[in-house]
Design a protein around this motif. Structure first.
Motif, PDB file in Angstrom:
ATOM      1  N   UNK A   1       0.846  -1.180   0.000  1.00 52.29           N
ATOM      2  CA  UNK A   1       0.000   0.000   0.000  1.00 52.29           C
ATOM      3  C   UNK A   1       0.887   1.238   0.000  1.00 52.29           C
ATOM      4  N   UNK A   2       0.445   2.221  -0.695  1.00 52.06           N
ATOM      5  CA  UNK A   2       1.125   3.498  -0.687  1.00 52.06           C
ATOM      6  C   UNK A   2       0.242   4.499   0.057  1.00 52.06           C
ATOM      7  N   UNK A   3       0.860   5.318   0.898  1.00 51.05           N
ATOM      8  CA  UNK A   3       0.114   6.283   1.694  1.00 51.05           C
ATOM      9  C   UNK A   3      -0.719   7.216   0.818  1.00 51.05           C
ATOM     10  N   UNK A   4      -0.167   7.635  -0.299  1.00 47.88           N
ATOM     11  CA  UNK A   4      -0.892   8.547  -1.182  1.00 47.88           C
ATOM     12  C   UNK A   4      -2.198   7.929  -1.669  1.00 47.88           C
ATOM     13  N   UNK A   5      -2.179   6.638  -1.967  1.00 53.80           N
ATOM     14  CA  UNK A   5      -3.395   5.958  -2.422  1.00 53.80           C
ATOM     15  C   UNK A   5      -4.400   5.832  -1.283  1.00 53.80           C
ATOM     16  N   UNK A   6      -3.917   5.554  -0.088  1.00 56.62           N
ATOM     17  CA  UNK A   6      -4.812   5.457   1.069  1.00 56.62           C
ATOM     18  C   UNK A   6      -5.500   6.797   1.317  1.00 56.62           C
ATOM     19  N   UNK A   7      -4.749   7.875   1.221  1.00 53.75           N
ATOM     20  CA  UNK A   7      -5.323   9.206   1.409  1.00 53.75           C
ATOM     21  C   UNK A   7      -6.355   9.490   0.324  1.00 53.75           C
ATOM     22  N   UNK A   8      -6.055   9.116  -0.903  1.00 54.14           N
ATOM     23  CA  UNK A   8      -7.002   9.325  -2.006  1.00 54.14           C
ATOM     24  C   UNK A   8      -8.299   8.548  -1.775  1.00 54.14           C
ATOM     25  N   UNK A   9      -8.189   7.327  -1.265  1.00 53.58           N
ATOM     26  CA  UNK A   9      -9.380   6.532  -0.961  1.00 53.58           C
ATOM     27  C   UNK A   9     -10.215   7.245   0.093  1.00 53.58           C
ATOM     28  N   UNK A  10      -9.586   7.699   1.157  1.00 56.48           N
ATOM     29  CA  UNK A  10     -10.309   8.396   2.235  1.00 56.48           C
ATOM     30  C   UNK A  10     -11.011   9.641   1.715  1.00 56.48           C
ATOM     31  N   UNK A  11     -10.337  10.402   0.894  1.00 56.50           N
ATOM     32  CA  UNK A  11     -10.918  11.639   0.354  1.00 56.50           C
ATOM     33  C   UNK A  11     -12.123  11.367  -0.538  1.00 56.50           C
ATOM     34  N   UNK A  12     -12.159  10.221  -1.191  1.00 53.40           N
ATOM     35  CA  UNK A  12     -13.226   9.910  -2.144  1.00 53.40           C
ATOM     36  C   UNK A  12     -14.485   9.333  -1.490  1.00 53.40           C
ATOM     37  N   UNK A  13     -14.420   8.980  -0.224  1.00 55.92           N
ATOM     38  CA  UNK A  13     -15.572   8.356   0.427  1.00 55.92           C
ATOM     39  C   UNK A  13     -16.673   9.388   0.680  1.00 55.92           C
TER      40      UNK A  13
ATOM     41  N   UNK B   1      -6.687   8.136  10.511  1.00 56.08           N
ATOM     42  CA  UNK B   1      -5.718   9.151  10.936  1.00 56.08           C
ATOM     43  C   UNK B   1      -4.348   8.755  10.404  1.00 56.08           C
ATOM     44  N   UNK B   2      -3.622   9.738   9.887  1.00 54.80           N
ATOM     45  CA  UNK B   2      -2.254   9.503   9.455  1.00 54.80           C
ATOM     46  C   UNK B   2      -1.426  10.754   9.712  1.00 54.80           C
ATOM     47  N   UNK B   3      -0.132  10.606   9.634  1.00 57.63           N
ATOM     48  CA  UNK B   3       0.731  11.775   9.729  1.00 57.63           C
ATOM     49  C   UNK B   3       0.537  12.649   8.509  1.00 57.63           C
ATOM     50  N   UNK B   4       0.893  13.889   8.611  1.00 55.23           N
ATOM     51  CA  UNK B   4       0.670  14.837   7.528  1.00 55.23           C
ATOM     52  C   UNK B   4       1.952  15.085   6.738  1.00 55.23           C
ATOM     53  N   UNK B   5       2.669  14.019   6.399  1.00 57.38           N
ATOM     54  CA  UNK B   5       3.893  14.192   5.612  1.00 57.38           C
ATOM     55  C   UNK B   5       4.219  12.890   4.884  1.00 57.38           C
ATOM     56  N   UNK B   6       5.105  12.987   3.926  1.00 54.18           N
ATOM     57  CA  UNK B   6       5.452  11.833   3.108  1.00 54.18           C
ATOM     58  C   UNK B   6       6.093  10.710   3.916  1.00 54.18           C
ATOM     59  N   UNK B   7       6.765  11.052   5.010  1.00 52.86           N
ATOM     60  CA  UNK B   7       7.404  10.024   5.823  1.00 52.86           C
ATOM     61  C   UNK B   7       6.544   9.651   7.037  1.00 52.86           C
ATOM     62  N   UNK B   8       5.218   9.712   6.871  1.00 53.51           N
ATOM     63  CA  UNK B   8       4.297   9.361   7.959  1.00 53.51           C
ATOM     64  C   UNK B   8       4.588   7.946   8.442  1.00 53.51           C
ATOM     65  N   UNK B   9       4.393   7.740   9.724  1.00 53.21           N
ATOM     66  CA  UNK B   9       4.705   6.451  10.341  1.00 53.21           C
ATOM     67  C   UNK B   9       3.644   5.387  10.105  1.00 53.21           C
ATOM     68  N   UNK B  10       2.570   5.716   9.441  1.00 62.06           N
ATOM     69  CA  UNK B  10       1.530   4.743   9.166  1.00 62.06           C
ATOM     70  C   UNK B  10       0.176   5.401   9.078  1.00 62.06           C
ATOM     71  N   UNK B  11      -0.849   4.559   9.022  1.00 63.98           N
ATOM     72  CA  UNK B  11      -2.220   5.043   8.990  1.00 63.98           C
ATOM     73  C   UNK B  11      -3.047   4.184   9.948  1.00 63.98           C
ATOM     74  N   UNK B  12      -3.880   4.842  10.735  1.00 66.00           N
ATOM     75  CA  UNK B  12      -4.721   4.152  11.714  1.00 66.00           C
ATOM     76  C   UNK B  12      -6.176   4.268  11.286  1.00 66.00           C
ATOM     77  N   UNK B  13      -6.965   3.240  11.596  1.00 65.78           N
ATOM     78  CA  UNK B  13      -8.373   3.254  11.231  1.00 65.78           C
ATOM     79  C   UNK B  13      -9.137   2.223  12.046  1.00 65.78           C
ATOM     80  N   UNK B  14     -10.446   2.385  12.087  1.00 61.50           N
ATOM     81  CA  UNK B  14     -11.355   1.508  12.819  1.00 61.50           C
ATOM     82  C   UNK B  14     -11.570   0.221  12.025  1.00 61.50           C
ATOM     83  N   UNK B  15     -11.647  -0.906  12.752  1.00 63.85           N
ATOM     84  CA  UNK B  15     -11.969  -2.189  12.116  1.00 63.85           C
ATOM     85  C   UNK B  15     -13.103  -2.860  12.893  1.00 63.85           C
TER      86      UNK B  15
END
Length: 116
Positions: free
Chosen positions: A1-13, A37-51
């Motif tokens: 997974x790439x962070x940019x794609x994850x962010x794009x998915x979130x924005x499109x919901x 929730x994710x860091x606001x930079x290219x070197x973010x440490x990951x992405x968190x979400x509810x499951x």
């Protein structure tokens, strides 16, 4: 997974909004309730979400996925190694996170978001 794609998915919901909280975290919400929730930079440490509760242990048993700090009691996970999931699986997990949170909103708010 790439962070940019994850962010794009979130924005499109549907009804998704984003803002910066806690100084540097990019937070995605629906109906003002967080779903990712994710860091606001290219070197973010990951992405968190509810499951879903029943997926929490399954996911946190996998390498590269941990219980999300501060949010684990609410069954949130954090992907710390972006190679742990494919883009397709990440999209599925983020979409499900959005659906879980959306389902907890009032029916009135759900209708309002659905009409937009």
């Amino acid at each position: 997974m790439k962070l940019e794609k994850a962010i794009a998915v979130c924005r499109a919901l549907p009804g998704a909004t984003e803002d910066i909280k806690w100084g540097a975290d990019l937070v995605f919400s629906v109906g003002e309730k967080m779903f990712a929730v994710t860091g606001n930079c290219a070197d973010a440490e990951g992405i968190s979400f509810k499951v879903d509760d029943e997926r929490f242990l399954e996911l946190t048993d996998r390498p590269g996925i941990i219980a999300a700090p501060y949010l684990a009691r609410a069954k949130w996970v954090k992907i710390v190694d972006f190679k742990a999931v494919s883009d397709a699986e990440a999209a599925e997990l983020l979409t499900r996170s959005h659906a879980i949170i959306f389902g907890k909103l009032t029916k009135k708010l759900q209708r309002e978001i659905g009409e937009k």
